[in-house]
Design a protein around this motif. Structure first.
Motif, mmCIF file in Angstrom:
data_model
loop_
_atom_site.group_PDB
_atom_site.id
_atom_site.type_symbol
_atom_site.label_atom_id
_atom_site.label_comp_id
_atom_site.label_asym_id
_atom_site.label_seq_id
_atom_site.Cartn_x
_atom_site.Cartn_y
_atom_site.Cartn_z
ATOM 1 N N UNK A 166 0.852 -1.189 0.000
ATOM 2 C CA UNK A 166 0.000 0.000 0.000
ATOM 3 C C UNK A 166 0.885 1.235 0.000
ATOM 4 N N UNK A 167 0.669 2.121 -0.973
ATOM 5 C CA UNK A 167 1.447 3.355 -1.062
ATOM 6 C C UNK A 167 0.500 4.546 -1.104
ATOM 7 N N UNK A 168 0.882 5.579 -0.362
ATOM 8 C CA UNK A 168 0.119 6.829 -0.340
ATOM 9 C C UNK A 168 1.021 7.944 -0.834
ATOM 10 N N UNK A 169 0.520 8.724 -1.801
ATOM 11 C CA UNK A 169 1.260 9.891 -2.283
ATOM 12 C C UNK A 169 0.628 11.123 -1.650
ATOM 13 N N UNK A 170 1.440 11.905 -0.926
ATOM 14 C CA UNK A 170 0.929 13.102 -0.254
ATOM 15 C C UNK A 170 0.357 14.107 -1.248
ATOM 16 N N UNK A 171 -0.541 14.953 -0.751
ATOM 17 C CA UNK A 171 -1.099 16.039 -1.558
ATOM 18 C C UNK A 171 0.046 16.891 -2.095
ATOM 19 N N UNK A 172 -0.032 17.212 -3.371
ATOM 20 C CA UNK A 172 1.017 18.018 -3.999
ATOM 21 C C UNK A 172 2.182 17.191 -4.500
ATOM 22 N N UNK A 173 2.063 15.866 -4.407
ATOM 23 C CA UNK A 173 3.174 15.024 -4.848
ATOM 24 C C UNK A 173 3.372 15.159 -6.347
ATOM 25 N N UNK A 174 4.530 14.778 -6.771
ATOM 26 C CA UNK A 174 4.896 14.867 -8.182
ATOM 27 C C UNK A 174 4.643 13.536 -8.871
ATOM 28 N N UNK A 175 3.517 12.899 -8.511
ATOM 29 C CA UNK A 175 3.195 11.586 -9.065
ATOM 30 C C UNK A 175 3.251 11.596 -10.590
ATOM 31 N N UNK A 176 2.619 12.619 -11.198
ATOM 32 C CA UNK A 176 2.617 12.699 -12.661
ATOM 33 C C UNK A 176 4.038 12.804 -13.204
ATOM 34 N N UNK A 177 4.837 13.659 -12.578
ATOM 35 C CA UNK A 177 6.213 13.839 -13.028
ATOM 36 C C UNK A 177 7.001 12.540 -12.864
ATOM 37 N N UNK A 178 6.721 11.833 -11.753
ATOM 38 C CA UNK A 178 7.444 10.604 -11.480
ATOM 39 C C UNK A 178 7.133 9.488 -12.471
ATOM 40 N N UNK A 179 5.847 9.331 -12.817
ATOM 41 C CA UNK A 179 5.446 8.127 -13.521
ATOM 42 C C UNK A 179 4.677 8.325 -14.825
#
Length: 198
Positions: A166-179
């Motif tokens: 289980x992984x949680x990405x904090x608000x404002x994370x760069x999820x899009x940039x990362x993946x």
């Protein structure tokens, strides 16, 4: 630093022991960690004037009375909680520290490859404001099944969290940039994840 042998029960009432810089701690106890327990059966605090990467916690904690280990570089192991000193910017491989939890100070920017790999007791990690988590940084930590990725993270390497489910990405994370540009990077970083919170 000149001591090469400490016999059984030599310091059976001592509760705090300090090993000087240049001491032969490894020579004394690494080959046979139970020798530490025999020499210091009641010690609770150990000061070692060397770095955390030079002396393995597992060489000391076979003695059940040990509650605190303090290294000269500011790293502290206390009842399974591993603390890293503020001001540390990069975490290199730290073997056999046996932590149940690790909290990184906000000063840490980079967790290098294999830094916390193969830590079977690790169940919790606070990544602070880390920006780079390199390949296999937390690989094979079989009890690390959940992790929260801070918004500051810009890179997560292959196999970094290979046991996390289980992984949680904090608000404002760069999820899009990362993946987003390379979706397979997510699978490489989290090969066993089943739940994602964004």
């Amino acid at each position: 630093a000149t001591v090469e042998y400490i016999g059984q029960g030599a310091f059976n009432t001592v509760q705090t022991v300090t090993f000087e810089t240049g001491s032969t701690f490894r020579k004394l106890f690494e080959q046979e960690p139970s020798n530490f327990n025999r020499a210091f059966p009641n010690v609770s605090t150990v000061y070692i004037n060397t770095t955390a990467s030079d002396v393995s916690v597992s060489d000391i904690i076979c003695n059940q009375s040990v509650k605190t280990i303090i290294y000269s570089d500011g790293y502290i192991w206390q009842k399974g909680v591993f603390s890293i000193p503020e001001g540390t910017t990069e975490i290199d491989i730290i073997e056999d520290i046996c932590p149940s939890s690790v909290t990184l100070p906000d000063s840490v920017c980079t967790i290098l490859p294999l830094a916390f790999a193969n830590q079977p007791e690790l169940t919790y990690i606070n990544l602070g404001k880390t920006s780079r988590i390199c390949d296999n940084a937390f690989s094979d930590c079989r009890n690390l099944t959940t992790v929260t990725i801070p918004a500051t993270v810009e890179y997560i390497g292959q196999g970094a969290f290979n046991t996390v489910q289980t992984v949680t990405f904090e608000t404002g994370s760069t999820f899009r940039k990362l993946f987003e540009q390379e979706p397979s990077n997510f699978n490489r970083a989290f090969p066993n994840v089943s739940t994602v919170y964004i």
